[in-house]
Design a protein around this motif. Structure first.
Motif, PDB file in Angstrom:
ATOM      1  N   ASP A 106      34.758  22.328  48.005  1.00  0.00           N
ATOM      2  CA  ASP A 106      35.819  21.315  47.958  1.00  0.00           C
ATOM      3  C   ASP A 106      37.090  21.751  48.681  1.00  0.00           C
ATOM      4  O   ASP A 106      37.863  20.907  49.148  1.00  0.00           O
ATOM      5  CB  ASP A 106      36.148  20.981  46.500  1.00  0.00           C
ATOM      6  CG  ASP A 106      35.003  20.266  45.793  1.00  0.00           C
ATOM      7  OD1 ASP A 106      34.107  19.761  46.491  1.00  0.00           O
ATOM      8  OD2 ASP A 106      34.998  20.224  44.549  1.00  0.00           O
ATOM      9  N   PHE A 107      37.337  23.069  48.765  1.00  0.00           N
ATOM     10  CA  PHE A 107      38.531  23.594  49.448  1.00  0.00           C
ATOM     11  C   PHE A 107      38.113  24.676  50.448  1.00  0.00           C
ATOM     12  O   PHE A 107      38.522  25.837  50.340  1.00  0.00           O
ATOM     13  CB  PHE A 107      39.520  24.166  48.427  1.00  0.00           C
ATOM     14  CG  PHE A 107      40.059  23.150  47.456  1.00  0.00           C
ATOM     15  CD1 PHE A 107      41.197  22.421  47.748  1.00  0.00           C
ATOM     16  CD2 PHE A 107      39.419  22.927  46.239  1.00  0.00           C
ATOM     17  CE1 PHE A 107      41.694  21.479  46.853  1.00  0.00           C
ATOM     18  CE2 PHE A 107      39.904  21.992  45.336  1.00  0.00           C
ATOM     19  CZ  PHE A 107      41.039  21.259  45.648  1.00  0.00           C
ATOM     20  N   PRO A 108      37.324  24.335  51.438  1.00  0.00           N
ATOM     21  CA  PRO A 108      36.726  25.341  52.331  1.00  0.00           C
ATOM     22  C   PRO A 108      37.723  26.102  53.188  1.00  0.00           C
ATOM     23  O   PRO A 108      37.425  27.216  53.640  1.00  0.00           O
ATOM     24  CB  PRO A 108      35.782  24.516  53.212  1.00  0.00           C
ATOM     25  CG  PRO A 108      36.393  23.140  53.215  1.00  0.00           C
ATOM     26  CD  PRO A 108      36.961  22.962  51.839  1.00  0.00           C
ATOM     27  N   ASP A 109      38.909  25.531  53.412  1.00  0.00           N
ATOM     28  CA  ASP A 109      39.898  26.181  54.279  1.00  0.00           C
ATOM     29  C   ASP A 109      40.860  27.094  53.530  1.00  0.00           C
ATOM     30  O   ASP A 109      41.794  27.644  54.131  1.00  0.00           O
ATOM     31  CB  ASP A 109      40.713  25.117  55.019  1.00  0.00           C
ATOM     32  CG  ASP A 109      39.855  24.270  55.941  1.00  0.00           C
ATOM     33  OD1 ASP A 109      38.885  24.817  56.508  1.00  0.00           O
ATOM     34  OD2 ASP A 109      40.139  23.064  56.078  1.00  0.00           O
ATOM     35  N   HIS A 110      40.637  27.268  52.228  1.00  0.00           N
ATOM     36  CA  HIS A 110      41.603  28.008  51.414  1.00  0.00           C
ATOM     37  C   HIS A 110      41.043  29.268  50.759  1.00  0.00           C
ATOM     38  O   HIS A 110      41.689  29.847  49.896  1.00  0.00           O
ATOM     39  CB  HIS A 110      42.187  27.081  50.339  1.00  0.00           C
ATOM     40  CG  HIS A 110      43.151  26.083  50.886  1.00  0.00           C
ATOM     41  ND1 HIS A 110      44.522  26.255  50.849  1.00  0.00           N
ATOM     42  CD2 HIS A 110      42.946  24.913  51.542  1.00  0.00           C
ATOM     43  CE1 HIS A 110      45.109  25.234  51.417  1.00  0.00           C
ATOM     44  NE2 HIS A 110      44.180  24.400  51.853  1.00  0.00           N
ATOM     45  N   PHE A 111      39.855  29.697  51.210  1.00  0.00           N
ATOM     46  CA  PHE A 111      39.255  30.900  50.632  1.00  0.00           C
ATOM     47  C   PHE A 111      38.990  31.940  51.703  1.00  0.00           C
ATOM     48  O   PHE A 111      38.693  31.618  52.855  1.00  0.00           O
ATOM     49  CB  PHE A 111      37.943  30.553  49.917  1.00  0.00           C
ATOM     50  CG  PHE A 111      38.146  29.864  48.594  1.00  0.00           C
ATOM     51  CD1 PHE A 111      38.383  30.588  47.437  1.00  0.00           C
ATOM     52  CD2 PHE A 111      38.132  28.477  48.522  1.00  0.00           C
ATOM     53  CE1 PHE A 111      38.587  29.957  46.226  1.00  0.00           C
ATOM     54  CE2 PHE A 111      38.328  27.827  47.313  1.00  0.00           C
ATOM     55  CZ  PHE A 111      38.565  28.568  46.155  1.00  0.00           C
ATOM     56  N   MET A 112      39.096  33.211  51.301  1.00  0.00           N
ATOM     57  CA  MET A 112      38.783  34.338  52.170  1.00  0.00           C
ATOM     58  C   MET A 112      38.303  35.485  51.290  1.00  0.00           C
ATOM     59  O   MET A 112      38.203  35.341  50.066  1.00  0.00           O
ATOM     60  CB  MET A 112      40.009  34.725  53.000  1.00  0.00           C
ATOM     61  CG  MET A 112      41.265  34.973  52.203  1.00  0.00           C
ATOM     62  SD  MET A 112      42.760  35.069  53.244  1.00  0.00           S
ATOM     63  CE  MET A 112      43.048  33.355  53.696  1.00  0.00           C
ATOM     64  N   LEU A 113      37.996  36.623  51.884  1.00  0.00           N
ATOM     65  CA  LEU A 113      37.517  37.781  51.132  1.00  0.00           C
ATOM     66  C   LEU A 113      38.534  38.912  51.166  1.00  0.00           C
ATOM     67  O   LEU A 113      39.153  39.171  52.200  1.00  0.00           O
ATOM     68  CB  LEU A 113      36.189  38.291  51.698  1.00  0.00           C
ATOM     69  CG  LEU A 113      34.995  37.332  51.666  1.00  0.00           C
ATOM     70  CD1 LEU A 113      33.752  38.033  52.200  1.00  0.00           C
ATOM     71  CD2 LEU A 113      34.740  36.803  50.264  1.00  0.00           C
ATOM     72  N   GLY A 114      38.697  39.584  50.018  1.00  0.00           N
ATOM     73  CA  GLY A 114      39.538  40.767  49.920  1.00  0.00           C
ATOM     74  C   GLY A 114      38.909  41.714  48.913  1.00  0.00           C
ATOM     75  O   GLY A 114      39.042  41.544  47.702  1.00  0.00           O
ATOM     76  N   SER A 115      38.165  42.696  49.406  1.00  0.00           N
ATOM     77  CA  SER A 115      37.329  43.513  48.522  1.00  0.00           C
ATOM     78  C   SER A 115      38.128  44.404  47.571  1.00  0.00           C
ATOM     79  O   SER A 115      37.630  44.810  46.533  1.00  0.00           O
ATOM     80  CB  SER A 115      36.386  44.386  49.355  1.00  0.00           C
ATOM     81  OG  SER A 115      37.117  45.349  50.098  1.00  0.00           O
ATOM     82  N   ASP A 116      39.378  44.729  47.920  1.00  0.00           N
ATOM     83  CA  ASP A 116      40.186  45.645  47.110  1.00  0.00           C
ATOM     84  C   ASP A 116      39.510  47.013  46.997  1.00  0.00           C
ATOM     85  O   ASP A 116      39.659  47.712  45.993  1.00  0.00           O
ATOM     86  CB  ASP A 116      40.441  45.058  45.718  1.00  0.00           C
ATOM     87  CG  ASP A 116      41.550  45.780  44.962  1.00  0.00           C
ATOM     88  OD1 ASP A 116      42.492  46.273  45.611  1.00  0.00           O
ATOM     89  OD2 ASP A 116      41.475  45.872  43.713  1.00  0.00           O
ATOM     90  N   GLN A 117      38.785  47.396  48.043  1.00  0.00           N
ATOM     91  CA  GLN A 117      38.123  48.695  48.045  1.00  0.00           C
ATOM     92  C   GLN A 117      39.154  49.794  48.303  1.00  0.00           C
ATOM     93  O   GLN A 117      40.022  49.660  49.167  1.00  0.00           O
ATOM     94  CB  GLN A 117      37.047  48.734  49.127  1.00  0.00           C
ATOM     95  CG  GLN A 117      36.280  50.035  49.191  1.00  0.00           C
ATOM     96  CD  GLN A 117      35.435  50.268  47.950  1.00  0.00           C
ATOM     97  OE1 GLN A 117      34.711  49.375  47.513  1.00  0.00           O
ATOM     98  NE2 GLN A 117      35.517  51.446  47.377  1.00  0.00           N
ATOM     99  N   PHE A 118      39.070  50.888  47.534  1.00  0.00           N
ATOM    100  CA  PHE A 118      39.909  52.065  47.745  1.00  0.00           C
ATOM    101  C   PHE A 118      39.079  53.089  48.515  1.00  0.00           C
ATOM    102  O   PHE A 118      38.011  53.490  48.055  1.00  0.00           O
ATOM    103  CB  PHE A 118      40.362  52.650  46.412  1.00  0.00           C
ATOM    104  CG  PHE A 118      41.451  51.851  45.746  1.00  0.00           C
ATOM    105  CD1 PHE A 118      42.755  52.333  45.675  1.00  0.00           C
ATOM    106  CD2 PHE A 118      41.180  50.604  45.190  1.00  0.00           C
ATOM    107  CE1 PHE A 118      43.760  51.588  45.063  1.00  0.00           C
ATOM    108  CE2 PHE A 118      42.171  49.858  44.577  1.00  0.00           C
ATOM    109  CZ  PHE A 118      43.465  50.353  44.517  1.00  0.00           C
ATOM    110  N   VAL A 119      39.579  53.521  49.661  1.00  0.00           N
ATOM    111  CA  VAL A 119      38.837  54.439  50.516  1.00  0.00           C
ATOM    112  C   VAL A 119      39.641  55.722  50.687  1.00  0.00           C
ATOM    113  O   VAL A 119      40.813  55.688  51.081  1.00  0.00           O
ATOM    114  CB  VAL A 119      38.558  53.813  51.893  1.00  0.00           C
ATOM    115  CG1 VAL A 119      37.712  54.760  52.740  1.00  0.00           C
ATOM    116  CG2 VAL A 119      37.859  52.469  51.750  1.00  0.00           C
TER     117      VAL A 119
END
Length: 357
Positions: A299-312
């Protein structure tokens, strides 16, 4: 029919069935690879990663190696205030140096350490025209680094998860947040924010009090102050990180739907940990995306992204590292329709953070 002929017929049928199964598996894997490749045709972006430890250059190299394995083009590195004895400007500088080693693969958010410390040390009652001007000047100066693509990680409410962790709180309607929003709009960069979803003042969940004595007994409501920030300057793009990692039971798909319906400048960055237990997780114990979350993405395809919050990076013996989340976050792309996968894997982030191949 002779027994030998029957055996030969049965054997032939089994061979055909085995071949069919093998080709189905190949097609399935090819389909999954095609989704990732289609997403990568535009650009695949992880909007939220931490470099940690004394050797950030080695951490950056390790991250890029992991990005290659997962077919991730760009990772955006964030900073936070860190421990009191560490100068925030040193944190920002060391991060910038590590990011500069891979200009085509790593970008940086800025201000999480320096501006975050200024916010923590200045209550609403202590804000003056003078320190507000200093805050603005500092923020504008931080944006001058070539690798910088926005402000963050800004901590509106950060819960303490163990005794070596920290509780941090700066309500998103703090005057410094409004000033930051105006600068972000002027410079056309986003703000990356870390915040627990709390509808109104509530008792801290008992489990969190047990995990860390630094957590307060009462959690202040964050959603109404957050709405004030979103409404303050509609031209400011705000990326709310760690969606899907709910610690108090309020970050529901329905709440996200309500906010996305009201504020076009709100973007949600998804995080999926290997620990699937907990409220309002994006995936179930089998790793499948829930119907409610998937419908929200559609329903809101333009408002999502990924942010893994991985600590490296290596923190040394005896120090707890954050739960690994890089692979588990990126795995959900395989479950999405190709057009939606492309948007969430990178198109949306490329547009908001102004990234190019």
């Amino acid at each position: 029919m002779p027994p030998l002929k029957i055996v030969l017929i049965i054997s032939a049928v089994l061979v055909v069935l085995i071949v069919i199964v093998i080709f189905k598996k190949i097609d399935q894997r090819q389909g999954e690879n095609n989704l990732v490749e289609q997403a990568n045709d535009s650009l695949s972006v992880d909007t939220h990663v931490h470099l940690q430890g004394r050797d950030l250059e080695s951490a950056a190299a390790k991250l890029v190696d992991e990005m290659d394995k997962q077919q991730v083009d760009i990772a955006i590195i964030v900073t936070v205030p860190g421990r009191p004895q560490v100068e925030p400007s040193v944190i920002e500088a060391r991060t910038q140096e590590a990011v500069a080693l891979y200009p085509d693969r790593l970008k940086a958010m800025t201000g999480g350490a320096v501006l975050g410390r200024l916010m923590q040390s200045t209550s609403v009652e202590q804000v003056t025209e003078e320190n507000l001007a200093t805050f603005r000047e500092t923020a504008q100066e931080l944006l001058k680094e070539d690798s910088v693509v926005g402000f963050g990680e800004m901590l509106a409410m950060h819960l303490c998860m163990n005794e070596s962790h920290s509780y941090q709180e700066i309500m998103p309607n703090h005057p410094f947040y409004f000033a930051l929003a105006d600068i972000a709009a002027e410079e056309n960069v986003p703000i990356d924010i870390h915040m627990e979803a709390v509808l109104q003042d509530m008792t801290m969940p008992e489990g969190l009090l047990i995990r860390c004595s630094k957590n307060p007994s009462i959690l202040k409501g964050t959603i109404e102050p957050f709405k004030e920030l979103l409404a303050h300057n509609p031209e400011t793009n705000i990326v709310w990180q760690h969606i899907g990692w709910d610690n108090v039971g309020v970050m529901t798909p329905n709440l996200m739907r309500e906010l996305l319906s009201q504020y076009n400048n709100l973007y949600l960055s998804l995080r999926v940990t290997q620990a699937t237990q907990g409220p309002n997780r994006i995936v179930d114990s089998q790793g499948n995306i829930s119907k409610e979350w998937l419908q929200l993405f559609v329903d809101f395809p333009d408002h999502f992204m990924l942010g893994s919050d991985q600590f490296v990076g290596d923190l040394g013996e005896g120090v707890k590292n954050a739960s690994p989340s890089f692979v588990s976050t990126w795995d959900i792309i395989k479950q999405l329709p190709s057009d939606l996968a492309s948007k969430i894997a990178g198109e949306n982030a490329s547009r908001i953070y102004h990234l190019e191949k």
